[in-house]
Design an enzyme around this catalytic site. Structure first.
Site, mmCIF file in Angstrom:
data_model
loop_
_atom_site.group_PDB
_atom_site.id
_atom_site.type_symbol
_atom_site.label_atom_id
_atom_site.label_comp_id
_atom_site.label_asym_id
_atom_site.label_seq_id
_atom_site.Cartn_x
_atom_site.Cartn_y
_atom_site.Cartn_z
ATOM 1 N N THR A 128 6.317 -9.100 5.965
ATOM 2 C CA THR A 128 5.613 -7.901 5.514
ATOM 3 C C THR A 128 4.565 -7.451 6.524
ATOM 4 O OG1 THR A 128 4.050 -7.120 3.827
ATOM 5 C CG2 THR A 128 4.091 -9.466 4.210
ATOM 6 N N ASP A 129 4.238 -6.170 6.476
ATOM 7 C CA ASP A 129 3.164 -5.656 7.341
ATOM 8 C C ASP A 129 1.786 -6.171 6.897
ATOM 9 O OD1 ASP A 129 2.904 -4.167 4.984
ATOM 10 O OD2 ASP A 129 2.984 -2.200 5.973
ATOM 11 N N GLU A 130 1.722 -6.746 5.681
ATOM 12 C CA GLU A 130 0.421 -7.204 5.176
ATOM 13 C C GLU A 130 -0.138 -8.374 5.971
ATOM 14 O OE1 GLU A 130 0.056 -7.630 0.994
ATOM 15 O OE2 GLU A 130 1.359 -5.936 0.570
ATOM 16 N N TYR A 155 -1.158 -13.847 -1.290
ATOM 17 C CA TYR A 155 0.230 -13.486 -0.953
ATOM 18 C C TYR A 155 0.412 -13.316 0.549
ATOM 19 C CZ TYR A 155 4.086 -10.314 0.067
ATOM 20 O OH TYR A 155 5.188 -9.716 0.652
ATOM 21 N N LYS A 159 2.649 -15.394 3.451
ATOM 22 C CA LYS A 159 3.686 -14.765 4.289
ATOM 23 C C LYS A 159 3.346 -14.964 5.765
ATOM 24 C CE LYS A 159 6.834 -12.691 3.203
ATOM 25 N NZ LYS A 159 8.217 -13.099 2.841
#
Ligand code: NAD
Ligand code: TDX
Length: 339
Positions: A128-130, A155, A159
């Site tokens: 993810t870009d997060e 979260y 990741k």
């Protein structure tokens, strides 16, 4: 450009979730020579209905946990690649209870990497870009493959941890791995806990939509079908050891998206509730997809967000039997959190 890799037999972890199931359907439709083994634990987010009706000689479901070493030892050999979507994926859940995120996202990735290492199986990691944290609203920058990792939530930190394992397993053990970091997906089969489906199904249930904070947080939206084609491009044509960012130039703030939904569903633009903000809420995500576009020639097909949103609203209208069973419990959880 790297040599083309032509898998005929792949494992898709999390293939009964939102993005994984859309990927499985996309592969079945677009790559007739490929057989898919879906490995999915069927958590609250996994639903076998998501892949129902696909030909049995093309798609097989194995219900199991990616943390199960013995299961992987039996399953992974004989496949050409593992495409790893399975995760605990919802930020709000990770704030309420981080433990399943550490287990599935970190330990589960470790187990898959070990299985791919033991059997020399190609591995693609869906992230993810997060992992890059957030940007200020007025920052002209977007995330690139060189942006330092700065995750904010339980979260996104799990990741980010899993991405680091992939990089280390490639460099140290030579695992043939690629990573993709994608922006916010929308489309059919997304769980009603997520922003867009929550608001659509709230309106369908006569509940007012709920907006966090000041509503100005920006997400970079991509249709899940475009995510699928990008993952396939990276799996088959990407350079092993590389990371590719996936995005479709879809930046929008939450209040704009919510007003689009309200308007499209015939409701007044202010017919929603402001609710408690998410702790640590990331302000803005934005992806620069230049590497993916120039190196692999990938292009998104869903470039008109408003029409993609209309089709998604229509899908939820027509699939009440799919989302209804999860709705009440999801809203009860949010209500308990003041959201
Ligand atoms: P989802 O929550 O809809 O689906 C997750 C799936 O994984 C479910 O089918 C669940 O049953 C399965 N699963 C969970 N734990 C498991 C375990 N231990 N073993 C086997 N299966 C397990 O998630 P999603 O939104 O489809 O996201 C898929 C992937 O894409 C995730 O890795 C997520 O981090 C990533 N991603 C999501 C977005 C987004 O906008 N949703 C954006 C970028 C990246
Ligand atoms: O009811 C809501 N009201 C609201 O204002 C919900 C559920 C969310 N929001 C806001 C929070 C975010 O700014 O909307 C935005 C989107 O929220 P989510 O759908 O929870 O997505 P986000 O937290 O951005 O993370 C998503 O994109 C990146 C996915 O859930 C992740 O799995 C992915 O990695």
């Amino acid at each position: 450009m790297a040599e083309t890799f032509e898998p005929t037999s792949i494992i898709v972890t999390g293939g009964c979730g939102f993005i994984g199931s859309n990927f499985v359907r996309w592969v079945v439709e677009n790559h007739p020579g490929v057989r898919v083994t879906v490995l999915d634990k069927l958590t609250y987010a996994g639903n076998p209905e998501n892949i129902a009706g696909l030909p049995e000689d093309r798609v097989r479901l194995v219900v199991g946990d990616i943390c199960d070493e013995a299961l992987l030892e039996g399953l992974v050999p004989g496949h050409d690649a593992v495409v790893h979507f399975a995760a605990e994926s919802h930020n709000d859940n990770s704030i309420a209870d981080p433990e399943p995120f550490v287990r599935t996202n970190v330990v589960g990735t470790y187990r898959l990497l070990e299985a791919c290492r033991a059997h020399d199986v190609r591995y693609h990691h869906v992230s993810t870009d997060e992992v890059y944290g957030d940007l200020a609203l007025d920052d002209p920058a977007r995330f690139t493959e060189e942006t330092p990792y700065r995750p904010s939530s339980p979260y996104s930190s799990t990741k980010a941890s899993s991405d680091m394992l992939v990089r280390a397993w490639h460099r140290t053990y030579g695992v043939r791995a690629t990573i993709s970091n994608c922006s916010n997906n929308y489309g059919p089969y997304q769980h009603v806990e997520k922003f867009i489906p929550r608001q659509i199904t709230n309106i369908l249930c006569g509940i007012r939509p709920k907006l966090y904070g000041d509503g100005k947080n920006v997400r970079d939206w991509i249709h899940t079908e475009d995510h699928s084609s990008a993952v396939w491009a990276i799996l088959t044509r990407g350079r092993v050891g590389e990371t590719y960012l996936i995005g479709a130039d879809g930046e929008r703030d939450n209040i704009t998206v919510l007003r689009d939904v309200l308007r499209a569903m015939g409701r007044p633009e202010d017919d929603f509730d402001w609710v408690r903000d998410r702790p640590g809420h990331d302000r803005r995500y934005a992806i620069d997809p230049t590497k993916l576009r120039t190196e692999l020639g990938w292009e998104p097909r869903h470039t008109d967000f408003e029409s993609g949103l209309m089709a998604t609203i229509e899908w939820y209208r027509e699939h009440e039997a799919w989302w209804r069973p999860a709705k009440e419990a999801t809203e009860a959880r949010y209500a308990a959190q003041g959201q």
